[in-house]
Design a protein around this motif. Structure first.
Motif, PDB file in Angstrom:
ATOM      1  N   GLU A 122      10.255   8.572   5.118  1.00 44.33           N
ATOM      2  CA  GLU A 122      10.122   9.403   6.320  1.00 44.33           C
ATOM      3  C   GLU A 122      11.192  10.490   6.332  1.00 44.33           C
ATOM      4  O   GLU A 122      12.099  10.500   5.487  1.00 44.33           O
ATOM      5  CB  GLU A 122      10.249   8.518   7.564  1.00 44.33           C
ATOM      6  CG  GLU A 122      11.646   7.962   7.818  1.00 44.33           C
ATOM      7  CD  GLU A 122      12.020   6.767   6.951  1.00 44.33           C
ATOM      8  OE1 GLU A 122      13.142   6.255   7.104  1.00 44.33           O
ATOM      9  OE2 GLU A 122      11.187   6.359   6.098  1.00 44.33           O
ATOM     10  N   GLU A 123      11.102  11.421   7.271  1.00 44.82           N
ATOM     11  CA  GLU A 123      12.139  12.430   7.452  1.00 44.82           C
ATOM     12  C   GLU A 123      13.484  11.756   7.712  1.00 44.82           C
ATOM     13  O   GLU A 123      13.563  10.762   8.439  1.00 44.82           O
ATOM     14  CB  GLU A 123      11.804  13.338   8.640  1.00 44.82           C
ATOM     15  CG  GLU A 123      10.646  14.268   8.413  1.00 44.82           C
ATOM     16  CD  GLU A 123      10.375  15.136   9.626  1.00 44.82           C
ATOM     17  OE1 GLU A 123       9.863  16.254   9.449  1.00 44.82           O
ATOM     18  OE2 GLU A 123      10.665  14.684  10.759  1.00 44.82           O
ATOM     19  N   PRO A 145      12.750  16.615   4.387  1.00 39.41           N
ATOM     20  CA  PRO A 145      11.312  16.396   4.579  1.00 39.41           C
ATOM     21  C   PRO A 145      10.876  15.019   4.109  1.00 39.41           C
ATOM     22  O   PRO A 145      11.562  14.369   3.300  1.00 39.41           O
ATOM     23  CB  PRO A 145      10.680  17.494   3.705  1.00 39.41           C
ATOM     24  CG  PRO A 145      11.697  17.742   2.636  1.00 39.41           C
ATOM     25  CD  PRO A 145      13.034  17.589   3.320  1.00 39.41           C
ATOM     26  N   TYR A 174       0.054   8.379   7.350  1.00 38.67           N
ATOM     27  CA  TYR A 174       0.616   9.730   7.279  1.00 38.67           C
ATOM     28  C   TYR A 174       0.438  10.343   5.885  1.00 38.67           C
ATOM     29  O   TYR A 174      -0.003  11.491   5.754  1.00 38.67           O
ATOM     30  CB  TYR A 174       2.113   9.703   7.629  1.00 38.67           C
ATOM     31  CG  TYR A 174       2.777  11.060   7.483  1.00 38.67           C
ATOM     32  CD1 TYR A 174       2.733  11.986   8.518  1.00 38.67           C
ATOM     33  CD2 TYR A 174       3.432  11.417   6.300  1.00 38.67           C
ATOM     34  CE1 TYR A 174       3.319  13.244   8.376  1.00 38.67           C
ATOM     35  CE2 TYR A 174       4.015  12.664   6.156  1.00 38.67           C
ATOM     36  CZ  TYR A 174       3.958  13.568   7.196  1.00 38.67           C
ATOM     37  OH  TYR A 174       4.536  14.811   7.047  1.00 38.67           O
ATOM     38  N   ASP A 233       6.928  12.271  10.086  1.00 34.99           N
ATOM     39  CA  ASP A 233       7.514  13.561  10.483  1.00 34.99           C
ATOM     40  C   ASP A 233       7.962  13.552  11.939  1.00 34.99           C
ATOM     41  O   ASP A 233       7.953  14.588  12.614  1.00 34.99           O
ATOM     42  CB  ASP A 233       6.512  14.688  10.243  1.00 34.99           C
ATOM     43  CG  ASP A 233       5.219  14.503  11.042  1.00 34.99           C
ATOM     44  OD1 ASP A 233       4.987  13.394  11.580  1.00 34.99           O
ATOM     45  OD2 ASP A 233       4.441  15.468  11.127  1.00 34.99           O
ATOM     46  N   SER A 271      10.626  16.231  13.198  1.00 36.42           N
ATOM     47  CA  SER A 271      10.100  17.588  13.393  1.00 36.42           C
ATOM     48  C   SER A 271       9.258  17.685  14.652  1.00 36.42           C
ATOM     49  O   SER A 271       9.164  18.747  15.272  1.00 36.42           O
ATOM     50  CB  SER A 271       9.256  18.006  12.184  1.00 36.42           C
ATOM     51  OG  SER A 271      10.038  18.066  11.017  1.00 36.42           O
TER      52      SER A 271
END
Length: 342
Positions: free
Chosen positions: A18-19, A28, A74, A106, A109
């Motif tokens: 994951e981020e 990212p 995802y 994400d 974000s």
């Protein structure tokens, strides 16, 4: 032991990422190519699961790959299916692994708070639902349901309730109890420092991650990125001397490379970890008369239904100071190598 040999379980946690926050801000998410296959534009060979399988296959060994399935929500089930085909196509064992936070990888974000990543943070019914969700994804991607019998939580973040959830989901073997994580993510509580297969008493067996005691105190688990080959070799011989029936080794799909640039898909090999893997596989090949490498799935299939009354305590080998010193030098070299310009 079987035929006088100690059983060894070579286990690989396979997962995307994951981020995460870094010095440069939000890093990212890293998907199947970067985090699992280790595919980079500047490398001719894949440095992830294919590298691991090459080493295992060359020595006639089979591994158990605990494959993270929730993140397919995802990162996509097509990639998950590719991983399943790559692993099962070469005869390796695929079992369930979970990182709930990767269902929305994400989240930073999006300005959201990430989901709890340790399955122990959820009530039993929610744990059961997460396990069933992961199992269903693996089945859709090509793993026969009858072959799925074992589970490892992300971060070893299981609890005693996880055993109950596993029983509800039809899983019979857990591999989560990790002595050096009991003060971190692992919330399993047990009366003693168990270091080999035991009966949980709730219809599930537990295959702990193998640990040894550090010369200065505390525990160290036998993970390839965490211990030197000399320590692994010494542990295996000592485990055999002490009569430990099972040894469980751990690694990850991403331990054998550095990701230099996700945007440009640039990476390079982690030389220390790759050398440890190569030497470990060769050692197990050359000592077949002492050690039998078996998959976790095969173990679960031949075990009687738990509980079976096995409550004996198994010892924790002691690490040696001279091997620890060698490991510290190797780890220091890795930190330098990680910062080298690419």
């Amino acid at each position: 032991m079987t035929d006088g040999r100690t059983r060894v379980y070579f286990t690989v946690d396979v997962e995307c990422a994951e981020e995460r926050l870094g010095p440069e801000g939000i890093r990212p998410p890293l998907g199947w190519d970067e985090r699992v296959f280790g595919r980079f534009a500047n490398q001719r060979e894949e440095l992830g699961i294919d590298l691991i399988m090459r080493e295992l296959d060359s020595c006639g060994l089979k591994g158990t790959f605990f494959l993270e399935a929730l993140g397919a929500a995802y990162f996509g089930e097509e990639g998950l299916r590719d991983v399943v085909q790559a692993l099962r196509g070469r005869g390796h064992d695929v079992q369930l692994h979970t990182h709930p936070v990767q269902r929305r990888a994400d989240f930073r974000s999006r300005g959201e708070k990430g989901a709890p990543d340790n399955i122990a943070d959820y009530p039993v019914e929610e744990q059961t639902a997460l396990l069933r969700e992961g199992l269903d994804a693996l089945v859709r991607c090509g793993v026969p349901r009858e072959e799925l019998n074992s589970f490892r939580a992300g971060n070893f973040g299981a609890s005693n309730d996880t055993w109950l959830a596993m029983a509800k989901a039809g899983l019979t073997l857990s591999s989560n109890f990790n002595l050096c994580y009991l003060t971190k993510n692992c919330k399993i509580r047990w009366p003693h420092a168990e270091n080999a297969l035991f009966d949980t008493g709730v219809g599930v067996w537990e295959l702990p991650i193998s640990n040894f005691t550090e010369p200065g105190g505390g525990y160290r688990h036998t993970q390839i990125t965490a211990v030197s080959f000399a320590e692994m070799r010494a542990f295996l011989f000592e485990a055999r001397r002490l009569g430990l029936p099972e040894v469980t080794l751990v690694t990850h799909s991403f331990e054998y490379f550095w990701v230099d640039s996700p945007a440009k898909k640039l990476g390079r090999v982690n030389r220390v970890n790759r050398s440890r893997l190569h030497r470990l596989c060769a050692f197990l090949r050359d000592h077949r008369h002492l050690f039998e490498v078996e998959t976790v799935g095969a173990l679960a299939r031949r075990l009687p239904p738990a509980p079976a009354g096995r409550i004996d305590q198994h010892p924790v080998p002691r690490g040696k100071a001279r091997y620890r010193f060698g490991r510290l030098l190797e780890q220091a070299y890795k930190r330098v190598e990680a910062r080298l310009p690419f």
